[in-house]
Design an enzyme around this catalytic site. Structure first.
Site, PDB file in Angstrom:
ATOM      1  N   HIS A  65       0.788  -1.239   0.000  1.00 50.61           N
ATOM      2  CA  HIS A  65       0.000   0.000   0.000  1.00 50.61           C
ATOM      3  C   HIS A  65       0.815   1.280   0.000  1.00 50.61           C
ATOM      4  CE1 HIS A  65       0.399   0.210   4.455  1.00 50.61           C
ATOM      5  NE2 HIS A  65       0.141   1.488   4.292  1.00 50.61           N
ATOM      6  N   GLU A  69       3.236   5.397  -3.236  1.00 50.51           N
ATOM      7  CA  GLU A  69       3.284   6.702  -2.580  1.00 50.51           C
ATOM      8  C   GLU A  69       4.694   7.029  -2.082  1.00 50.51           C
ATOM      9  OE1 GLU A  69       0.490   8.626  -1.931  1.00 50.51           O
ATOM     10  OE2 GLU A  69       1.578  10.187  -0.842  1.00 50.51           O
ATOM     11  N   ASP A  70       5.355   6.088  -1.447  1.00 51.07           N
ATOM     12  CA  ASP A  70       6.575   6.403  -0.706  1.00 51.07           C
ATOM     13  C   ASP A  70       7.878   5.904  -1.330  1.00 51.07           C
ATOM     14  OD1 ASP A  70       4.995   7.632   1.123  1.00 51.07           O
ATOM     15  OD2 ASP A  70       5.006   5.996   2.585  1.00 51.07           O
ATOM     16  N   ASP A 139      -4.238   0.287   7.965  1.00 54.21           N
ATOM     17  CA  ASP A 139      -3.101   1.202   7.916  1.00 54.21           C
ATOM     18  C   ASP A 139      -3.182   2.168   9.108  1.00 54.21           C
ATOM     19  OD1 ASP A 139      -0.997   2.887   6.789  1.00 54.21           O
ATOM     20  OD2 ASP A 139      -2.591   4.183   6.007  1.00 54.21           O
ATOM     21  N   ASP A 260     -22.050  -0.897  33.310  1.00 49.80           N
ATOM     22  CA  ASP A 260     -21.361  -1.832  32.424  1.00 49.80           C
ATOM     23  C   ASP A 260     -19.869  -1.558  32.346  1.00 49.80           C
ATOM     24  OD1 ASP A 260     -21.691   0.545  31.174  1.00 49.80           O
ATOM     25  OD2 ASP A 260     -22.298  -0.287  29.245  1.00 49.80           O
TER      26      ASP A 260
HETATM   27 MN    MN Z   1       0.742   3.292   5.469  1.00 48.60          MN
END
Ligand code: MN
Length: 583
Positions: A65, A69-70, A139, A260
């Site tokens: 994932h 992006e990175d 994530d 509770d």
């Molecule tokens: Mn991430």
């Protein structure tokens, strides 16, 4: 925590094994803020997705994932290596991550805009493929678990975003446990003082309650066995701090009124066993009236199913029981994700693409509703992010409804309110002289249940008096008190006046505020700290647009107390002016 490794050992050339190797290579040399290898993060994300019983493509996308992006891996490479489905999921997650949530930073307008944009994207992703949102939630869960390593300002921003967007979203997806865990992890960062206070005041209560339940557990087991019920599991669950805090705000911060704090969860095999277990428990321990909740016959809006009851156990102490089947339990824990689990079990060969079946569709009506909103607002959201946000927020609030006067003023009422409650919240005279109501233009009975967004018009007639019948269905104490007084007036004007000055001791606070995320929460929290009840909370836009006028009615007319609250409210960020008048 090594389930992914096991999967790889089983299928060394499978999709997950290849995604693992690819992502590990892509993130090589990158470190997280904590100093550990970056790859630990996508690996943990994939572990969580596996825990939620999601399919291989989702787990692979979880591993990948952050690569686009990175690490600068082109999406096309992912597509070539892993196919369209995985590439689609990775792309979806990447797109969701692009907009940075500004939360409380910057102007209120900018914050609303970024939040609206975020929600809009989330809804779009939801409607295309829910799995994108599951990856995003996994994530976020891992990022929250490792939030300690980040600088304080960033911690707060991420905690806020988690509390306002991800936790409600998980709740709406029926992922009860996840929603609670996210809120609980955000709580200490958002409300550090309250958190410390809660720890110090509730620790003993928790320990004492846990010990008590541990002691009676064998007794319950024996009791059920005597009636031929063998629970699959009997677990003791402590209430989360964040939800305890919310409950305490509603209970005047009185720990003794929270039943509770710790509950015993009975997990059985079949539906009839749920009711049988309830019967056995009630036979042995007297139930508290009005504390029996059948969420099996009437599930919560997010599809939560369970039986709840509070009983008086040995030594006269209260115990909350939650009784459910294993299937219900899985659905409560994993929400919509559980449907993949069951589908995969029955269909081991085929790839699981999207949930289907009428049941799921019905449970996910709100997704359709969100989609409709999204379409309705897609043209406007850029021009009117606050409008979009407002309409989203309405549905994200769980116990409140927001009804609207024909002039557009928003009246905030508890869930279950009627046009009569609405009328009394406008003005006691409007309530007293009400004879009918129109909701969204149509005539409705006076005990009609209002929904958020209803435009309510109260029809009044001069000289009319309230009916005793109204007491049966009104929800708010403000309406009830006014009706009682008016009824008593008929009998004895003197007695009514005396009672009225007691039960209706109240003050209206007027706050000029510059709106920001979390402001209402902070205002009501500040008032609740003084252990004074809030009777109503209205917001109207003030002239100029930038400011809002909040009118809060509180349940006291003690001048000293009021002035203390006013002084405290003046220190709340965003509050510009505070005035008051006793009513
Ligand atoms: Mn991430």
């Amino acid at each position: 925590m090594n389930a992914i490794k096991d999967l790889i050992t089983k299928e060394p050339n499978g999709l997950i094994a290849r995604a693992y190797a690819f992502a590990e290579r892509a993130h090589k040399g990158q470190l997280r803020k904590s100093g550990e290898p970056y790859f630990n993060h996508p690996r943990a994300t994939a572990e969580i997705l596996h825990e939620w019983h999601l399919d291989d493509a989702t787990i692979a996308a979880g591993l990948l994932h952050d690569t686009v992006e990175d690490t600068g891996v082109p999406l096309e490479t992912v597509r070539k290596e892993f196919g369209d489905e995985v590439a689609f999921l990775v792309d979806g997650v990447t797109k969701l991550g692009h907009i940075k949530y500004r939360g409380e930073q910057g102007t209120a307008e900018a914050a609303a805009q970024s939040k609206a944009e975020n929600l809009r994207k989330m809804v779009l992703a939801l409607s295309e493929d829910l799995r994108v949102v599951f990856i995003k939630l996994a994530d976020r869960l891992h990022n929250m678990r490792t939030l300690g390593a980040l600088p304080p300002a960033k911690q707060r921003r991420i905690a806020l975003e988690t509390d306002e967007i991800y936790a409600p979203l998980a709740y709406r997806l029926g992922m009860h446990n996840l929603s609670g865990e996210l809120q609980d992890m955000a709580f200490p960062y958002l409300y550090p003082q309250e958190y410390r206070l809660l720890l110090s005041t509730s620790k003993e209560h928790y320990e004492e309650r846990m010990k008590y339940l541990e002691e009676i557990k064998p007794q319950v087991e024996k009791l059920l066995a005597e009636h031929g019920i063998k629970p699959l599991d009997l677990e003791i669950r402590a209430k989360r701090y964040s939800s305890l805090y919310k409950k305490l705000l509603r209970r005047d911060m009185d720990m003794g009124r929270v039943y509770d704090l710790v509950a015993m969860r009975v997990i059985v095999d079949t539906l009839p066993e749920c009711y049988a277990a309830l019967g056995v428990i009630h036979e042995a321990y007297p139930p508290l009236p009005r504390r029996i909740k059948d969420y099996i016959a009437m599930p919560k809006p997010n599809a939560y199913r369970s039986l709840h009851t509070t009983v008086i156990g040995p030594e006269g102490k209260t115990i909350e029981f939650q009784i459910r089947t294993k299937a219900m339990h899985d659905e409560n824990e994993y929400g919509v994700a559980a449907h993949w689990l069951y589908k995969q079990k029955t269909d081991p060969s085929g790839r699981v693409k999207a949930p289907s079946g009428q049941k799921l569709a019905a449970e996910l009506k709100w997704v359709q509703q969100l989609k409709n909103w999204q379409e309705q607002f897609s043209g406007q959201s850029a021009a009117d992010p606050e409008g979009f946000l407002r309409s989203m927020k309405i549905d994200f609030f769980q116990d409140r409804i927001f009804a609207v006067t024909p002039r557009g003023d928003v009246i905030d009422l508890p869930f279950g309110s009627t046009p009569i409650d609405f009328a009394y919240h406008i003005h006691s005279e409007v309530g007293n002289s009400a004879v009918g109501a129109r909701v969204n233009g149509a005539v409705v009975p006076l005990d009609y249940l209002l929904k958020s967004g209803d435009v309510v018009e109260v029809v009044t007639q001069k000289g009319k008096k309230p009916s005793e019948d109204w007491l049966r269905f009104v929800k708010t104490s403000i309406a009830r008190d006014h009706i009682r007084i008016s009824l008593r007036k008929k009998e004895s004007a003197i007695r009514a006046a005396a009672a009225g000055s007691r039960s209706l001791a109240r003050t209206e606070l007027k706050l000029l505020v510059e709106d920001r995320v979390g402001l209402i929460k902070d205002i009501s929290g500040t008032i609740a700290q003084s252990r004074i009840g809030i009777l109503s909370f209205h917001t109207e836009a003030a002239k100029g647009g930038k400011f809002h006028m909040n009118k809060v009615e509180i349940q006291t007319n003690d001048k000293k107390k009021v002035e203390k609250i006013v002084a405290r409210l003046q220190t709340v960020r965003g509050v510009r002016e505070v005035g008051y008048k006793t009513i």
